[in-house]
Design a protein around this motif. Structure first.
Motif, PDB file in Angstrom:
ATOM      1  N   SER A   3      27.125 -12.169 -34.810  1.00 33.36           N
ATOM      2  CA  SER A   3      26.171 -12.602 -33.787  1.00 33.36           C
ATOM      3  C   SER A   3      26.919 -13.173 -32.596  1.00 33.36           C
ATOM      4  N   PRO A   4      26.615 -12.718 -31.384  1.00 31.05           N
ATOM      5  CA  PRO A   4      27.273 -13.292 -30.205  1.00 31.05           C
ATOM      6  C   PRO A   4      26.668 -14.652 -29.871  1.00 31.05           C
ATOM      7  N   SER A   5      27.396 -15.466 -29.150  1.00 32.24           N
ATOM      8  CA  SER A   5      26.817 -16.700 -28.633  1.00 32.24           C
ATOM      9  C   SER A   5      25.805 -16.328 -27.551  1.00 32.24           C
ATOM     10  N   PRO A   6      24.858 -17.214 -27.262  1.00 30.85           N
ATOM     11  CA  PRO A   6      23.865 -16.894 -26.221  1.00 30.85           C
ATOM     12  C   PRO A   6      24.496 -16.545 -24.873  1.00 30.85           C
ATOM     13  N   LEU A   7      25.495 -17.293 -24.456  1.00 33.64           N
ATOM     14  CA  LEU A   7      26.104 -17.026 -23.147  1.00 33.64           C
ATOM     15  C   LEU A   7      26.900 -15.722 -23.158  1.00 33.64           C
ATOM     16  N   GLN A   8      27.576 -15.430 -24.280  1.00 34.60           N
ATOM     17  CA  GLN A   8      28.305 -14.163 -24.363  1.00 34.60           C
ATOM     18  C   GLN A   8      27.333 -12.992 -24.356  1.00 34.60           C
ATOM     19  N   ALA A   9      26.224 -13.139 -25.073  1.00 40.07           N
ATOM     20  CA  ALA A   9      25.213 -12.070 -25.100  1.00 40.07           C
ATOM     21  C   ALA A   9      24.655 -11.836 -23.702  1.00 40.07           C
ATOM     22  N   GLU A  52      16.505  -4.220 -28.509  1.00 40.15           N
ATOM     23  CA  GLU A  52      16.305  -4.163 -29.958  1.00 40.15           C
ATOM     24  C   GLU A  52      17.612  -4.403 -30.709  1.00 40.15           C
ATOM     25  N   GLU A  53      18.706  -3.918 -30.127  1.00 40.81           N
ATOM     26  CA  GLU A  53      20.016  -4.141 -30.738  1.00 40.81           C
ATOM     27  C   GLU A  53      20.356  -5.632 -30.755  1.00 40.81           C
ATOM     28  N   LEU A  54      20.107  -6.308 -29.635  1.00 37.77           N
ATOM     29  CA  LEU A  54      20.375  -7.747 -29.590  1.00 37.77           C
ATOM     30  C   LEU A  54      19.496  -8.484 -30.589  1.00 37.77           C
ATOM     31  N   ALA A  55      18.218  -8.138 -30.640  1.00 44.52           N
ATOM     32  CA  ALA A  55      17.290  -8.808 -31.550  1.00 44.52           C
ATOM     33  C   ALA A  55      17.763  -8.675 -32.995  1.00 44.52           C
ATOM     34  N   ARG A  59      19.025 -11.996 -35.239  1.00 43.44           N
ATOM     35  CA  ARG A  59      17.970 -12.397 -36.181  1.00 43.44           C
ATOM     36  C   ARG A  59      18.586 -13.175 -37.346  1.00 43.44           C
ATOM     37  N   GLY A  60      18.049 -14.358 -37.601  1.00 45.08           N
ATOM     38  CA  GLY A  60      18.560 -15.185 -38.677  1.00 45.08           C
ATOM     39  C   GLY A  60      19.747 -16.044 -38.286  1.00 45.08           C
ATOM     40  N   ALA A  61      20.277 -15.800 -37.090  1.00 43.41           N
ATOM     41  CA  ALA A  61      21.440 -16.572 -36.638  1.00 43.41           C
ATOM     42  C   ALA A  61      21.089 -17.499 -35.481  1.00 43.41           C
ATOM     43  N   TRP A  62      20.307 -17.001 -34.543  1.00 39.89           N
ATOM     44  CA  TRP A  62      19.921 -17.817 -33.395  1.00 39.89           C
ATOM     45  C   TRP A  62      18.694 -18.660 -33.720  1.00 39.89           C
ATOM     46  N   THR A  63      18.570 -19.757 -32.999  1.00 41.34           N
ATOM     47  CA  THR A  63      17.365 -20.577 -33.009  1.00 41.34           C
ATOM     48  C   THR A  63      16.637 -20.384 -31.673  1.00 41.34           C
ATOM     49  N   LEU A  64      15.484 -20.993 -31.564  1.00 38.51           N
ATOM     50  CA  LEU A  64      14.774 -20.969 -30.287  1.00 38.51           C
ATOM     51  C   LEU A  64      15.644 -21.547 -29.182  1.00 38.51           C
ATOM     52  N   ASP A  65      16.374 -22.608 -29.480  1.00 32.65           N
ATOM     53  CA  ASP A  65      17.243 -23.203 -28.461  1.00 32.65           C
ATOM     54  C   ASP A  65      18.286 -22.203 -27.971  1.00 32.65           C
TER      55      ASP A  65
END
Length: 244
Positions: A3-9, A52-55, A59-65
């Motif tokens: 899973s990428p970090s939010p900023l990397q994604a 869809e690929e990102l999702a 999934r299961g790794a990211w939170t809402l934050d």
């Protein structure tokens, strides 16, 4: 692949959008907007597959934050596809959101939308599900109908389009329709008509009574959208009965 970090994604997805830019396709999309809109012109199928690929990866790794961090990074890019992807990603996590998400939604409408396409992306995917989970927020959204910002007012109407199966939400939708009755903006009149059309699918009698009672003050654009699925004869009857 982890899973990428939010900023990397966000960095990766913005690079993808820039690489897929197409001026001719962007110009074609611009035809749907009266105001100038920043559009990359990325092919829809490719954009959907990327999201869809990102999702699937988060999934299961990211939170809402995490989704909010990603979204805020995507919002820094003014293009339609970037901001829309940010909103859709928050939508993937909205089921776990608390009422505090309402403030960022309002801020996004006020400062980052700027066209009906982004409003109609953000509101059904994030705001409407939030209202279903936290119905005490409905009065706040109804109050948005008094906003000086066009996109906030449109959001107040679009918020209830997908909620008309709930009687309390339908009541709120009709309240928004009344509050926006004198709004001269075409995009508001269309949004209210869209909302009323959905209300009529659930309770046509109530919609007809509303139109007959308030018809002379109802903008013709709103009326046309509200009854566009009715028979030719019924549309003519309502138009005649609601002449100002």
């Amino acid at each position: 692949m982890g899973s990428p970090s939010p900023l990397q994604a966000a960095r990766d997805d913005l690079a993808f959008l820039k690489a897929g830019a197409n001026e001719a396709r962007a110009a074609s999309f611009q035809r749907y907007f009266k105001e100038p809109v920043a559009i990359y012109g990325v092919e829809h199928k490719a954009l959907k597959a990327r999201r869809e690929e990102l999702a699937a990866r988060v999934r299961g790794a990211w939170t809402l934050d995490d989704a909010l961090v990603y979204c805020e990074a995507m919002l820094e890019d003014p293009h339609l596809e970037a901001r829309g992807t940010g909103f859709q990603t928050v939508g993937d996590f909205v089921a776990k959101a608390g009422p505090e998400l309402l403030e960022p939604i309002h801020r996004w409408l006020e400062s980052y939308c700027g066209n009906w396409g982004l409003v109609d992306n953000l509101v059904p995917s994030v705001l409407s599900p939030l209202l279903r989970t936290h119905p005490h927020l409905v009065s706040d959204v109804v109050g948005w109908s008094a906003s000086p910002v066009l996109w906030v007012r449109r959001g107040a109407a679009v918020a209830f389009v997908n909620l008309m199966d709930d009687p309390a939400m339908m009541d709120a939708g009709y309240e928004v329709a009344l509050r926006l009755q004198d709004d001269g903006q075409d995009l508001i009149q269309k949004a209210v008509g869209w909302m009323l059309r959905e209300a009529g699918k659930v309770d046509r009698h109530r919609l007809e009574e509303f139109l007959l009672h308030h018809g002379p003050r109802t903008p013709r654009t709103t009326l046309r959208y509200a009854i566009e699925k009715w028979s030719k004869e019924d549309r003519a009857r309502i138009r005649e009965a609601t002449k100002g």
